[in-house]
Write a protein that holds these residues in place. Structure first.
Motif, PDB file in Angstrom:
ATOM      1  N   LEU A 188       0.439 -13.566   5.994  1.00 21.51           N
ATOM      2  CA  LEU A 188       1.305 -12.451   5.608  1.00 21.51           C
ATOM      3  C   LEU A 188       2.005 -11.884   6.838  1.00 21.51           C
ATOM      4  CD1 LEU A 188      -1.173 -10.644   3.198  1.00 21.51           C
ATOM      5  CD2 LEU A 188       0.873 -11.900   2.534  1.00 21.51           C
ATOM      6  N   GLN A 189       3.242 -11.485   6.669  1.00 27.10           N
ATOM      7  CA  GLN A 189       4.017 -10.861   7.740  1.00 27.10           C
ATOM      8  C   GLN A 189       4.195  -9.383   7.385  1.00 27.10           C
ATOM      9  OE1 GLN A 189       4.976 -12.849  10.416  1.00 27.10           O
ATOM     10  NE2 GLN A 189       3.729 -14.320   9.285  1.00 27.10           N
ATOM     11  N   GLU A 190       3.755  -8.511   8.278  1.00 22.97           N
ATOM     12  CA  GLU A 190       3.870  -7.083   8.009  1.00 22.97           C
ATOM     13  C   GLU A 190       5.311  -6.625   8.161  1.00 22.97           C
ATOM     14  OE1 GLU A 190       1.069  -4.398   9.685  1.00 22.97           O
ATOM     15  OE2 GLU A 190      -0.587  -5.821   9.453  1.00 22.97           O
ATOM     16  N   THR A 208       0.851  -1.186   0.000  1.00 23.34           N
ATOM     17  CA  THR A 208       0.000   0.000   0.000  1.00 23.34           C
ATOM     18  C   THR A 208       0.886   1.234   0.000  1.00 23.34           C
ATOM     19  OG1 THR A 208      -1.648  -1.206   1.290  1.00 23.34           O
ATOM     20  CG2 THR A 208      -1.881   1.178   1.204  1.00 23.34           C
ATOM     21  N   ILE A 209       0.599   2.138  -0.936  1.00 21.00           N
ATOM     22  CA  ILE A 209       1.357   3.392  -1.033  1.00 21.00           C
ATOM     23  C   ILE A 209       0.349   4.530  -0.912  1.00 21.00           C
ATOM     24  CG2 ILE A 209       2.845   4.826  -2.480  1.00 21.00           C
ATOM     25  CD1 ILE A 209       3.808   2.224  -3.831  1.00 21.00           C
ATOM     26  N   THR A 210       0.629   5.447   0.003  1.00 12.54           N
ATOM     27  CA  THR A 210      -0.276   6.557   0.248  1.00 12.54           C
ATOM     28  C   THR A 210       0.465   7.879   0.147  1.00 12.54           C
ATOM     29  OG1 THR A 210      -1.463   5.139   1.803  1.00 12.54           O
ATOM     30  CG2 THR A 210      -1.961   7.472   1.892  1.00 12.54           C
ATOM     31  N   GLN A 211      -0.132   8.810  -0.594  1.00 19.76           N
ATOM     32  CA  GLN A 211       0.365  10.181  -0.683  1.00 19.76           C
ATOM     33  C   GLN A 211      -0.663  11.066   0.014  1.00 19.76           C
ATOM     34  OE1 GLN A 211       3.203  12.075  -2.288  1.00 19.76           O
ATOM     35  NE2 GLN A 211       2.194  13.311  -0.751  1.00 19.76           N
ATOM     36  N   PRO A 212      -0.407  11.433   1.289  1.00 24.50           N
ATOM     37  CA  PRO A 212      -1.362  12.278   2.003  1.00 24.50           C
ATOM     38  C   PRO A 212      -1.423  13.692   1.414  1.00 24.50           C
ATOM     39  CG  PRO A 212       0.160  11.206   3.515  1.00 24.50           C
ATOM     40  CD  PRO A 212       0.703  11.018   2.133  1.00 24.50           C
ATOM     41  N   LEU A 213      -2.540  14.345   1.639  1.00 26.67           N
ATOM     42  CA  LEU A 213      -2.724  15.731   1.222  1.00 26.67           C
ATOM     43  C   LEU A 213      -1.701  16.614   1.925  1.00 26.67           C
ATOM     44  CD1 LEU A 213      -4.594  17.575  -0.436  1.00 26.67           C
ATOM     45  CD2 LEU A 213      -6.004  17.821   1.605  1.00 26.67           C
ATOM     46  N   ASN A 214      -1.141  17.575   1.184  1.00 26.85           N
ATOM     47  CA  ASN A 214      -0.178  18.548   1.727  1.00 26.85           C
ATOM     48  C   ASN A 214       1.046  17.893   2.351  1.00 26.85           C
ATOM     49  OD1 ASN A 214      -1.891  20.679   0.986  1.00 26.85           O
ATOM     50  ND2 ASN A 214      -3.047  20.445   2.886  1.00 26.85           N
ATOM     51  N   SER A 215       1.497  16.796   1.765  1.00 32.40           N
ATOM     52  CA  SER A 215       2.678  16.097   2.260  1.00 32.40           C
ATOM     53  C   SER A 215       3.628  15.849   1.096  1.00 32.40           C
ATOM     54  CB  SER A 215       2.276  14.769   2.904  1.00 32.40           C
ATOM     55  OG  SER A 215       3.425  14.012   3.227  1.00 32.40           O
ATOM     56  N   ARG A 254       4.153 -12.811   2.336  1.00 31.94           N
ATOM     57  CA  ARG A 254       4.108 -14.189   2.813  1.00 31.94           C
ATOM     58  C   ARG A 254       5.492 -14.799   2.612  1.00 31.94           C
ATOM     59  NH1 ARG A 254       0.059 -16.849   3.646  1.00 31.94           N
ATOM     60  NH2 ARG A 254      -1.268 -15.760   2.172  1.00 31.94           N
ATOM     61  N   LEU A 255       6.121 -15.159   3.703  1.00 31.52           N
ATOM     62  CA  LEU A 255       7.408 -15.828   3.618  1.00 31.52           C
ATOM     63  C   LEU A 255       7.174 -17.273   3.217  1.00 31.52           C
ATOM     64  CD1 LEU A 255       8.973 -14.318   6.856  1.00 31.52           C
ATOM     65  CD2 LEU A 255       9.292 -13.559   4.495  1.00 31.52           C
ATOM     66  N   SER A 256       8.107 -17.834   2.513  1.00 30.24           N
ATOM     67  CA  SER A 256       7.967 -19.199   2.009  1.00 30.24           C
ATOM     68  C   SER A 256       7.603 -20.170   3.136  1.00 30.24           C
ATOM     69  CB  SER A 256       9.282 -19.639   1.353  1.00 30.24           C
ATOM     70  OG  SER A 256       9.145 -20.922   0.824  1.00 30.24           O
TER      71      SER A 256
END
Length: 148
Positions: free
Chosen positions: A52-54, A28-35, A45-47
């Motif tokens: 899923l591992q964050e 997930t890629i987020t570009q916040p307003l005014n940033s 997911r590791l083999s």
């Protein structure tokens, strides 16, 4: 012209059927307003692992020339690509990958959040559109690999 505020999500592993898909990675890629900073969060997911591992989020300058150029290229590509109909019916690009983009001027998503059900889409992309989608996936992966 800079893209502005947006959020995008890439998921590797969208094909389902009777059971929901098992994602291998979600970015997930987020570009916040005014940033001037992109927030990049990933879960992989590791083999051999069942879930899923964050990974700790990282922050990348969105004003850096190569980053801004990649985002603008991605935005431009997605504006030209079709999505499956009905949503989530088929992995029309054949990469087992979905992209969801949300901004003021563009709402685009292929593959439903719960994955593709294995149905047939009434919309099929051309070979050129499939190449463009593959490039869109490459761009997101390049952005995810950027150093903080």
């Amino acid at each position: 012209m800079p893209v502005g505020e947006y959020s995008l999500r890439l998921q590797h592993g969208i094909r389902g059927g009777f059971a929901p898909p098992t994602p291998n990675a979600i970015h997930t890629i987020t570009q916040p307003l005014n940033s001037n900073t992109l927030t990049i969060a990933s879960a992989i997911r590791l083999s051999g692992t069942p879930s899923l591992q964050e990974i700790a989020p990282k922050f990348v300058s969105s004003t850096e020339e190569s980053t801004a150029a990649l985002v603008e290229e991605l935005h431009g590509i997605l504006k030209t690509l079709p999505t499956e109909s009905p949503p989530g019916s088929e992995d029309i690009y054949g990469l087992d990958t979905s992209i969801a983009w949300g901004s003021d001027d563009l709402q685009w998503m292929n593959g439903a959040p719960e994955g593709c059900t294995g149905g047939t889409s009434t919309v099929q992309p051309t070979e050129e559109e499939k190449k463009k989608f593959k490039r869109a996936v490459e761009i997101v992966n390049e952005l995810v690999k950027k150093e903080a």
